[in-house]
Design an enzyme around this catalytic site. Sequence first.
Site, PDB file in Angstrom:
ATOM      1  N   SER A 271       0.840  -1.199   0.000  1.00 37.37           N
ATOM      2  CA  SER A 271       0.000   0.000   0.000  1.00 37.37           C
ATOM      3  C   SER A 271       0.874   1.248   0.000  1.00 37.37           C
ATOM      4  O   SER A 271       1.802   1.379   0.790  1.00 37.37           O
ATOM      5  CB  SER A 271      -0.884  -0.031   1.247  1.00 37.37           C
ATOM      6  OG  SER A 271      -1.654   1.129   1.254  1.00 37.37           O
ATOM      7  N   GLY A 272       0.577   2.139  -0.905  1.00 35.37           N
ATOM      8  CA  GLY A 272       1.320   3.400  -1.000  1.00 35.37           C
ATOM      9  C   GLY A 272       2.544   3.304  -1.887  1.00 35.37           C
ATOM     10  O   GLY A 272       3.294   4.272  -2.010  1.00 35.37           O
TER      11      GLY A 272
ATOM     12  N   THR B   1      -1.705   2.599  -8.033  1.00 35.48           N
ATOM     13  CA  THR B   1      -2.803   3.323  -8.687  1.00 35.48           C
ATOM     14  C   THR B   1      -2.246   4.388  -9.629  1.00 35.48           C
ATOM     15  O   THR B   1      -2.723   4.542 -10.761  1.00 35.48           O
ATOM     16  CB  THR B   1      -3.713   3.952  -7.621  1.00 35.48           C
ATOM     17  OG1 THR B   1      -4.145   2.908  -6.753  1.00 35.48           O
ATOM     18  CG2 THR B   1      -4.900   4.625  -8.243  1.00 35.48           C
TER      19      THR B   1
ATOM     20  N   ASN C  64      -1.197   5.332   3.195  1.00 34.32           N
ATOM     21  CA  ASN C  64      -1.367   6.022   1.908  1.00 34.32           C
ATOM     22  C   ASN C  64      -2.536   6.997   2.017  1.00 34.32           C
ATOM     23  O   ASN C  64      -3.623   6.624   2.462  1.00 34.32           O
ATOM     24  CB  ASN C  64      -1.633   4.960   0.814  1.00 34.32           C
ATOM     25  CG  ASN C  64      -1.750   5.595  -0.562  1.00 34.32           C
ATOM     26  OD1 ASN C  64      -1.663   6.805  -0.718  1.00 34.32           O
ATOM     27  ND2 ASN C  64      -1.946   4.743  -1.568  1.00 34.32           N
TER      28      ASN C  64
ATOM     29  N   SER D 258      -5.445   5.682  -0.538  1.00 37.14           N
ATOM     30  CA  SER D 258      -5.313   4.231  -0.625  1.00 37.14           C
ATOM     31  C   SER D 258      -6.549   3.605  -1.262  1.00 37.14           C
ATOM     32  O   SER D 258      -7.688   3.925  -0.910  1.00 37.14           O
ATOM     33  CB  SER D 258      -5.111   3.669   0.785  1.00 37.14           C
ATOM     34  OG  SER D 258      -4.918   2.294   0.695  1.00 37.14           O
ATOM     35  N   SER D 259      -6.285   2.724  -2.215  1.00 40.46           N
ATOM     36  CA  SER D 259      -7.411   2.038  -2.867  1.00 40.46           C
ATOM     37  C   SER D 259      -7.992   1.052  -1.855  1.00 40.46           C
ATOM     38  O   SER D 259      -7.261   0.208  -1.342  1.00 40.46           O
ATOM     39  CB  SER D 259      -6.930   1.282  -4.098  1.00 40.46           C
ATOM     40  OG  SER D 259      -6.129   2.115  -4.885  1.00 40.46           O
TER      41      SER D 259
ATOM     42  N   GLY E 191      -2.824  -2.738  -2.127  1.00 35.65           N
ATOM     43  CA  GLY E 191      -1.520  -3.381  -1.897  1.00 35.65           C
ATOM     44  C   GLY E 191      -1.463  -4.086  -0.557  1.00 35.65           C
ATOM     45  O   GLY E 191      -2.312  -3.894   0.317  1.00 35.65           O
TER      46      GLY E 191
ATOM     47  N   GLU F 246      -0.868  -4.931   3.023  1.00 38.53           N
ATOM     48  CA  GLU F 246      -0.804  -3.955   4.110  1.00 38.53           C
ATOM     49  C   GLU F 246      -0.776  -4.609   5.492  1.00 38.53           C
ATOM     50  O   GLU F 246      -1.384  -5.648   5.717  1.00 38.53           O
ATOM     51  CB  GLU F 246      -1.936  -2.926   4.007  1.00 38.53           C
ATOM     52  CG  GLU F 246      -3.320  -3.477   3.994  1.00 38.53           C
ATOM     53  CD  GLU F 246      -4.339  -2.408   3.557  1.00 38.53           C
ATOM     54  OE1 GLU F 246      -3.968  -1.388   2.975  1.00 38.53           O
ATOM     55  OE2 GLU F 246      -5.527  -2.648   3.826  1.00 38.53           O
TER      56      GLU F 246
HETATM   57  N1  LIG Z   1       4.985   8.234 -10.118  1.00 38.94           N
HETATM   58  C1  LIG Z   1       4.663   8.989  -9.090  1.00 38.94           C
HETATM   59  N2  LIG Z   1       5.002  10.289  -9.088  1.00 38.94           N
HETATM   60  C2  LIG Z   1       4.671  11.086  -8.070  1.00 38.94           C
HETATM   61  N3  LIG Z   1       4.001  10.659  -6.962  1.00 38.94           N
HETATM   62  C3  LIG Z   1       3.638   9.369  -6.907  1.00 38.94           C
HETATM   63  C4  LIG Z   1       3.938   8.469  -7.970  1.00 38.94           C
HETATM   64  N4  LIG Z   1       3.438   7.292  -7.631  1.00 38.94           N
HETATM   65  C5  LIG Z   1       2.855   7.442  -6.427  1.00 38.94           C
HETATM   66  N5  LIG Z   1       2.971   8.681  -5.984  1.00 38.94           N
HETATM   67  C6  LIG Z   1       2.469   9.224  -4.702  1.00 38.94           C
HETATM   68  O1  LIG Z   1       2.223   8.177  -3.832  1.00 38.94           O
HETATM   69  C7  LIG Z   1       0.894   8.134  -3.391  1.00 38.94           C
HETATM   70  C8  LIG Z   1       0.396   6.728  -3.288  1.00 38.94           C
HETATM   71  O2  LIG Z   1       0.350   6.130  -4.496  1.00 38.94           O
HETATM   72  P1  LIG Z   1      -0.779   5.112  -4.909  1.00 38.94           P
HETATM   73  O3  LIG Z   1      -2.112   5.583  -4.492  1.00 38.94           O
HETATM   74  O4  LIG Z   1      -0.617   4.839  -6.345  1.00 38.94           O
HETATM   75  O5  LIG Z   1      -0.406   3.875  -4.088  1.00 38.94           O
HETATM   76  P2  LIG Z   1      -0.993   2.441  -4.181  1.00 38.94           P
HETATM   77  O6  LIG Z   1       0.103   1.530  -4.498  1.00 38.94           O
HETATM   78  O7  LIG Z   1      -2.133   2.437  -5.145  1.00 38.94           O
HETATM   79  O8  LIG Z   1      -1.507   2.189  -2.747  1.00 38.94           O
HETATM   80  P3  LIG Z   1      -2.763   1.383  -2.254  1.00 38.94           P
HETATM   81  O9  LIG Z   1      -2.399  -0.049  -2.351  1.00 38.94           O
HETATM   82  O10 LIG Z   1      -2.964   1.827  -0.899  1.00 38.94           O
HETATM   83  O11 LIG Z   1      -3.862   1.771  -3.170  1.00 38.94           O
HETATM   84  C9  LIG Z   1       0.137   8.877  -4.436  1.00 38.94           C
HETATM   85  O12 LIG Z   1      -0.987   9.481  -3.855  1.00 38.94           O
HETATM   86  C10 LIG Z   1       1.161   9.928  -4.889  1.00 38.94           C
HETATM   87  O13 LIG Z   1       1.160  11.011  -3.990  1.00 38.94           O
HETATM   88 MG   LIG Z   2      -4.020   2.216  -5.033  1.00 39.15          MG
END
Ligand SMILES: Nc1ncnc2c1ncn2[C@@H]1O[C@H](COP(=O)(O)OP(=O)(O)OP(=O)(O)O)[C@@H](O)[C@H]1O
Ligand SMILES: [Mg+2]
Length: 1107
Positions: free
Chosen positions: A110-111, A115, A160, A163-164, A390, A392
Site C-alpha cells: 500500500s502506497g 494506482t 497512503n 489508498s485504494s 496493496g 498492508e
Molecule cells: N509516479 C509517481 N510520481 C509522483 N508521486 C507518486 C507516484 N506514484 C505514487 N505517488 C504518490 O504516492 C501516493 C500513493 O500512491 P498510490 O495511491 O498509487 O499507491 P498504491 O500503491 O495504489 O496504494 P494502495 O495499495 O494503498 O492503493 C500517491 O498518492 C502519490 O502522492
Molecule cells: Mg491504489
Amino acid sequence: MAKMEVKTSLLDNMIGVGDMVLLEPLDEDSFINNLKKRFDHSEVYTYIGSVVISINPYRSLPIYTPEKVEEYRNRNFYELSPHIFALSDEAYRSLRDQDKDQCILITGESGAGKTEASKLVMSYVAAVCGKGAEVNQVKEQLLQSNPVLEAFGNAKTVRNDNSSRFGKYMDIEFDFKGDPLGGVISNYLLEKSRVVKQPRGERNFHIFYQILSGASEDFLCKLKLERDFSRYNYLGLDSAKVNGVDDAANFRTVRNAMQIVGFMDHETQSVFEVVAAVLKLGNIEFKPESRVNGLDESKIKDKNELKEICELTGIDQSVLERAFSFRTVEAKQEKVSTTLNVAQAYYARDALAKNLYSRLFSWLVTRINESIKAQTKVRKKVMGVLDIYGFEIFEDNSFEQFIINYCNEKLQQIFIELTLKEEQEEYIREGIEWTHIEYFNNAIICDLIENNQTGILAMLDEECLRPGTVTDDTFLEKLNQVCATHQHFESRMSKCSRFLNDTSLPHSCFRIQHYAGKVMYQVEGFVDKNNDLLYRDLSQAMWKASHSLIKALFPEGNPAKINLKRPPTAGSQFKASVATLMKNLQTKNPNYIRCIKPNDKKAAHIFNDALVCHQVRYLGLLENVRVRRAGYAFRQAYEPCLERYKMLCKQTWPHWRGPARAGVEVLFNELEIPEEEFSFGRSKIFIRNPRTLFKLEDLRKQRLEDLATLIEKIYRGWKCRTRFLLMKKSQIVIASWYRRYAQQKKYQKIKSSAIIVQSYIRGWKARKLLRELKHQKRCNEAATIIAAYWHGTQARRELKRLKEEARRKHAVAVIWAYWLGLKVRREYRKFFRANAGRKIYEFTLQRLMQKYFLEMKNKMPSLSPIDKNWPARPYLFLDSTHKELKRIFHLWRCKKYRDQFTDQQKLIYEEKLEASELFKDKKALYPASVGQPFQGAYLEISKNPKYKKLKDAVDEKIIIAEVVNKINRANGKATSRIFLLTKNNVLLADQKSGNIKSEVPLGDVTKVSMSSQNDGFFAVHLKEGSGAAGKGDFLLSSDHLIEMATKLYRTTLSQTKQKLNIEISDEFLVQFRQDKVCVKFIQGSQKNGNIPTCKRKNNRLLEVAVP
Ligand SMILES: Nc1ncnc2c1ncn2[C@@H]1O[C@H](COP(=O)(O)OP(=O)(O)OP(=O)(O)O)[C@@H](O)[C@H]1O
Ligand SMILES: [Mg+2]
C-alpha cells in the site's frame, strides 16, 4: 520536417544500471545501492529484463509530459532510459501488431504507487492510440472513470493518503487498428467496514468529505447535510483534513467526471442522496428501554435524523423505525419476530450503512461499465490493467486486511508462476541446459488460505454455516486445530510447539507469515464480516423506499422474491472472483510493474534501505534477476518464429518446406547470429539477449519495407500493365471504329464521285446524242433550207425569166409603141404643130389641178376656228388659189362653228366681239378679260333680302349688278358702291343698305374714260347741266372694267342709237363740281402688290399709280 532518428540505448548516460540484469556484482547490497543511486538522481524506474521496478518518488517528476510520450512512442524497449511508458508502449504495440492480449500487473504494498502507475499506463495508451471524435470520447470516458471510483473507493490510511480500498481490474478493448472501443471494469471487495469505523489516523471514503467541503449550501440543504464534519459520527475526526488534498476541488472534479462518463443529472443526484443517507444513518442513536417481560429493547434517541433520512430516501418512517427495533426470522413456514437490544440495533444500523454504501459502489461500477461498454460486436483485443489494494500491515488487521493480503499473495503467486517457476521449468522441459535457481514459492501460503478443506477461508465458511453458537473465538479454536501445524500459521493456542512460548501474540489473534511479512489478524469480526449479514427487515424496508436507486440496491427486499437460501459468504465470493481473475490473467501476455515504497513517511527524497530491502526480498526481485541472467530474454515456438522472420533468408522465403526448427536453424545461420546468443529447445527457440531480438526486428522491419516496395513495384507493374492492356484494347476498339467510319466516309465519297462521274458520262452521252439529233435535225433543216433555197433560186430564176420575159414583152410593147408613135408622128407630123401644144397644156393643167384638189382633200386641217394649220402650197402657180381656199375654208368652218351656238351664247360672243373691237390692242387689261365669261349680274339683288328695297326701286331688267369702288373726289380714297346698269339708267347704291346714291339716265352719260394700262379705273362723264351732273363725273374702279364698259356701250347704243364715246388715254380730265381735274396714270411701285393706288395730288391732279 522528418524527425531525425537517433539511435540511443539504455546504456547512454546511465545512472547506475538501468537494467538489473547488467548489475555486477549481483547481490542484495549492490541491488539496493543501484536502486538508491538511481532514486537519488530521480530515476525512479529500473528494469529487470522486461519487468519495471518503480519506486514511489512522492513528488511530481517532469517525466510524464506529452513530449515524453512522443519520445517513447514506437521506440524499442531498451532504446531509452527505463520508463513505465516504455512498458506501456511495448504492451500496446504487441497488442496492436502481434494480436496478443495483454495484461499489466501492478503489484506492491500500500502506497507504493500502483494506482498512479495504472493511471500513467492508461494515459499513455490513450495518448498514442487512434484519434477522432468518437475515439476521443471513449478515451475520455475510460480516463474519467478513475476520479469517480477513487472518490468512492479510496480513503486515507496510515500508509497512503489515497489508498485504494477495493480491487480494480479494467479491460480496455481495442479494435484491429488499435483504436479503443470501450472497457469493462471489475471491482473486488470494497473495504466497507471503513464506512462505520476508521482506525486512528485514517479517514472514511473521500466522497463524504468531498460532499461536505465542495457542495454548495443549496445542494447541502437539499441533501439535508451540514458542512461541519464533526456533526457526523461516521467521520473520524482526528484526520479529517489531509495535507495537500483539496476535497472541495476534488468534489468538482468528481461531478465533472460523472458527467463525462455519462451519468444523468438525476442519477448523480440519487447517488449523492444515498451517500447523504449513509452519513446520516451514523447519527441515529439508540437508548435502552426495559420491557415488562424483562426483554431489553432499544429506542431511537432523536427521531429527527431518522425523519430526514426517510425524507431523503422516501421510506416510511415507521417502517424504518420498526426495522431498527425488530428482527424477523423466517424458518420454513414460521416467522418469528424478536426485539433488538441496543447493541443489536447499532449492529443493524451499521450493517445497513455498510451495505448501502458497498452496494452503491458496485452499482457505480455497473453504471460506468454501461457507459464505457464497447458499442460494436467485432472481435476485440484486450489490455487488462490490474490495480488492487496493496499488501498492508496495520496495528489492527481484520478480515479486510486478510482478504487484501490474500489477493496480494495470489498475485505474487502468478508472478512466481510465470517468471520464476514457469520459466525455469520451461528450460528443463525444452531440454535447455539449466542450473536451478532457488526462490521462495508462496504457493504454500495461498494453500493455507484458500485450500478447500483446510484453508482458513474454508474454516471460516464452515464456522459461519455451522448450527449452534458461532463466535469469532470458536473460529479461532478451529483454526488452531486445523492449521496449527502449518509453517506459516501462528497462534497463541497453536499446538505447534515452536510457538507455545510466543506471548507476543494476544489470545484473540492469529498470525500469518505472508510472502511480504508477518501479519497479525484480530479474529474479532471475521465471522460477521464473512457472513455479511443484513437483517431482512432492513432490506425489506429499503426495498419499500420510493427512491428508485435505493430500491434497486436491495432486490432481495422484495417479499415476492424471498430466498431462504443463505447467500454466499464474502470470503468465498472473493475467493471465486480472485480465481476467475487469475485464470483471466493467465490467458494474457503479462507485463509487470513492481512498485516499491521508499519510506513509510510518504515523503520525497527519503530512501529507507531496510524498507526497500524488505520489499526487494519478498518480491523475489533478486531471484528474478538471476533467472533472467541465466536464462534467455525471449523464446518463441519454431513455427511463429519462422513465420515472423522467414523473409530475412532466401532459403526460407517465401516458403520453407522442411520442419520449422530446421528452417529457424537455416535462418539463424544465414543471419550469422553468434551461437551463444541462442539455443534450440524442443519446441522453441530461446534468444538470450534482447539486443539480438531487436536486431532481428530491425532486419525484419527493413525487409518488410523492401517487401512493401516489391509488392508496390509488382502492384504498380500490374496496374500499369492492366492499364496498358486496357488502353491497347480501347485503342483497337477506337481504331476499328475509326476505320469503319473512315471507310464509310471513303465509300460515301467514292459513291458520290461515281454518281458524279456517272452523271457526267450520262450527260456527255446525252449531249452527244442531243448533238447527233441536233445535227441530224440541222441536216434535215439544211436539206429543207437547201431545197428551199434551191426552190427559191429556181423560183427567182423563173421569176427573173418571167420578168425578163415581161420586160422584154413590155420593151417590145414600148418599142412597139415608140415605133408606132414614131410611125404616127412621122405620119402625122405635118398636122401636130397647129393644135397639139394647147391641148397638151390644158390637159396637163387639168391633171395638175385634179391632183392638187385630191391631195388637199386628204390634207384638210381640223374644223376648230383657232386651228392655224394649213397644208403647204404644192405649186407656185396656185399661190393665190391656195390662200383664197384657206380663207374660204376658215370662213366656212367659222360659220359651221357659229351655227352650233344658242342665242345666249351668240349674245355673249357678240359682246365679246364688241369688247374686242373696242379694246383689243388698246387697253392692257383686255387680254385678261377674253377668257372671263361676261356674267353681268354678279350681285344677286333679287335673292339677297338686304337689297329688297333696291330691287323694289329698280323695276327694269338689271344688266350689270356689281360692286365697284367709287373714288372720293376730294382725297382719291375708294368707297364700295353697288353699280347697277339697267336698260335706261346707271345707278350707284350704298353697298350695305342698298340705298340708291345716284341715278343717271343713259342719255346723260357722254363719255367713258380709262387708261391704256392694266388698271380698272374709269371715269363716267356726264352731260353738262343734266340733273345727275351736280356733283360732277364719277371716277370708279372695277375688276370687270372691260365687261362693264362693253355693256354700257352696247346698252347706250341700243337705247339712244348713239355710240358712246370711249376714250383710252393715260391722262384725261374729269369734271368735279366746278373743277376740271386731271387724272394721270403713272408707273407705280409694287408696294401694295398689284393694286393700283389713287392719290389727289392737288386741285387739278389726281394721280393713279399702276404697278
Ligand atoms: N509516479 C509517481 N510520481 C509522483 N508521486 C507518486 C507516484 N506514484 C505514487 N505517488 C504518490 O504516492 C501516493 C500513493 O500512491 P498510490 O495511491 O498509487 O499507491 P498504491 O500503491 O495504489 O496504494 P494502495 O495499495 O494503498 O492503493 C500517491 O498518492 C502519490 O502522492
Ligand atoms: Mg491504489
